[in-house]
Design a protein around this motif. Structure first.
Motif, short mmCIF file in Angstrom:
data_model
loop_
_atom_site.label_atom_id
_atom_site.label_comp_id
_atom_site.label_asym_id
_atom_site.label_seq_id
_atom_site.Cartn_x
_atom_site.Cartn_y
_atom_site.Cartn_z
N ASN A 48 -4.69 11.74 1.05
CA ASN A 48 -5.62 11.18 2.05
C ASN A 48 -5.53 11.93 3.38
O ASN A 48 -5.44 11.32 4.44
CB ASN A 48 -5.33 9.69 2.29
N VAL A 152 2.48 -2.95 1.13
CA VAL A 152 1.56 -2.29 0.21
C VAL A 152 1.76 -2.80 -1.21
O VAL A 152 0.79 -3.12 -1.91
CB VAL A 152 1.75 -0.75 0.27
N SER A 155 0.25 -6.17 -1.51
CA SER A 155 -1.22 -6.13 -1.45
C SER A 155 -1.82 -5.62 -2.76
O SER A 155 -2.94 -5.97 -3.12
CB SER A 155 -1.69 -5.26 -0.29
N LEU A 156 -1.04 -4.79 -3.49
CA LEU A 156 -1.51 -4.26 -4.77
C LEU A 156 -1.20 -5.20 -5.93
O LEU A 156 -1.57 -4.92 -7.08
CB LEU A 156 -0.87 -2.90 -5.05
N LYS A 243 2.97 2.35 -10.96
CA LYS A 243 3.25 1.45 -9.84
C LYS A 243 3.77 2.22 -8.64
O LYS A 243 3.31 2.03 -7.51
CB LYS A 243 4.26 0.37 -10.25
N SER A 246 1.01 4.32 -7.14
CA SER A 246 0.04 3.50 -6.41
C SER A 246 0.57 3.11 -5.03
O SER A 246 -0.17 3.13 -4.04
CB SER A 246 -0.28 2.23 -7.20
N ILE A 247 1.86 2.77 -4.97
CA ILE A 247 2.46 2.41 -3.68
C ILE A 247 2.43 3.60 -2.74
O ILE A 247 2.05 3.48 -1.57
CB ILE A 247 3.90 1.87 -3.88
N LEU A 249 0.45 6.26 -2.78
CA LEU A 249 -0.93 6.63 -2.41
C LEU A 249 -1.50 5.70 -1.36
O LEU A 249 -2.30 6.12 -0.51
CB LEU A 249 -1.83 6.64 -3.66
N SER A 250 -1.10 4.44 -1.38
CA SER A 250 -1.61 3.48 -0.39
C SER A 250 -0.77 3.48 0.89
O SER A 250 -1.29 3.28 1.98
CB SER A 250 -1.63 2.07 -0.99
N ALA A 251 0.55 3.68 0.75
CA ALA A 251 1.44 3.58 1.91
C ALA A 251 1.33 4.78 2.84
O ALA A 251 1.41 4.64 4.07
CB ALA A 251 2.89 3.42 1.45
N LEU A 254 -1.29 4.61 5.56
CA LEU A 254 -0.90 3.58 6.52
C LEU A 254 0.18 4.09 7.47
O LEU A 254 0.12 3.88 8.69
CB LEU A 254 -0.38 2.33 5.81
#
Length: 280
Positions: A48, A152, A155-156, A243, A246-247, A249-251, A254
């Motif tokens: 990102n 995160v 939230s997932l 898992k 995913s954490i 990629l989202s964290a 942020l």
């Protein structure tokens, strides 16, 4: 107003949790350090639009056993790349009924049972930094970074334990049942072979370090459960490795959006003040 400290994320991937496909625009860089070569090439890229550096802890072909990982070189290389944070993944055994295989634990403490590993960057070698470092370890992991990972994961909808004590053994063998039961009595929640000295060296390097631990088994303390073995560990990791990805990629976006100036200054100041320089 002073500019925010720049954020660059180092990612150390543990067994089965080091997929380079999470990075965009990848390029490989081979580096050397005062401690020798890191475990593998550094893979530079973006998540990102956030600069990241991925390193496979055991080498991409998993050829390096836990004792022989060059933890000093790995941490030094990531620091030299300008990383401010280290987000790492690790497989672990559960020592608690409530931590099931497949669960994520955002560990906050460790107990050290290693015996053969260099635990400092200030090791007295000519090419190493001068002095002796007595780094404080009351809070080994970065609290703010851990909070982001917990937020995160929740939230997932990922089953996540918001804290836990990891006991790091030397390996490469797994524990005896007597040891496993003793480690439970000591208050450990999970067990692995790599958190120490990685977290210690990251603290010396002034980096914000946090770990995503994935429980793969119940070690061997639990009656009526199959004792830990490589096949079962690999099976659980294959089923659940998304898992950790995913954490991350989202964290990472942020973390990049937050102001880390004070946090980074604090960890660097602690690292610097912990070094006793030789008297001339």
């Amino acid at each position: 107003m002073a500019p925010m400290a720049s954020v660059k994320i180092g990612i150390i991937g543990g067994s089965g949790l080091d997929d380079p496909d999470i990075l965009d625009g990848r390029k490989e860089v081979y580096v050397d350090t005062p401690y020798g070569k890191p475990s593998d090439a550094l893979i530079l890229g973006k998540i990102n639009d956030v600069d990241c550096v991925l390193l496979s802890r055991h080498g991409r072909n998993h050829t390096i056993m836990p004792t022989d990982v060059n933890y000093q070189a790995n941490i030094w290389a990531l620091k030299e790349q300008g990383c401010s944070h280290l987000l790492v993944t690790t497989a672990c055994g559960s020592l608690r009924e409530e931590i099931k295989p497949g669960d994520i634990v955002i560990i906050d403490q460790f107990i050290d049972r290693t015996t053969k590993r260099a635990q400092t960057l200030y090791d007295g070698q000519e090419t190493s930094p001068a002095g002796v470092c007595h780094i404080p370890m009351a809070e080994p992991f970065c609290k703010r970074t851990r909070e982001v990972l917990v937020e995160v994961a929740q939230s997932l909808g990922i089953k996540c334990h918001v804290r836990g004590t990891v006991l790091t053994i030397e390996g490469p063998r797994f524990s005896t049942r007597a040891e496993s039961l003793m480690f439970r009595q000591w208050g450990a929640e999970v067990i692995n072979m790599t958190t120490v000295p990685e977290v210690v060296l990251a603290k010396e390097a002034g980096l914000c370090y946090a770990s995503i631990a994935m429980a793969t088994d119940f070690d061997c303390w639990k009656d009526h459960e199959e004792s830990v073995c490589v096949d079962n560990v690999l099976k659980t990791m294959k089923e659940n490795s998304n898992k950790a990805s995913s954490i991350l990629l989202s964290a990472i976006p942020l973390i990049s959006d937050m102001d880390w100036t004070h946090t980074i200054q604090t960890v660097k100041a602690m690292a610097k003040s912990s070094v006793m320089l030789p008297k001339h």
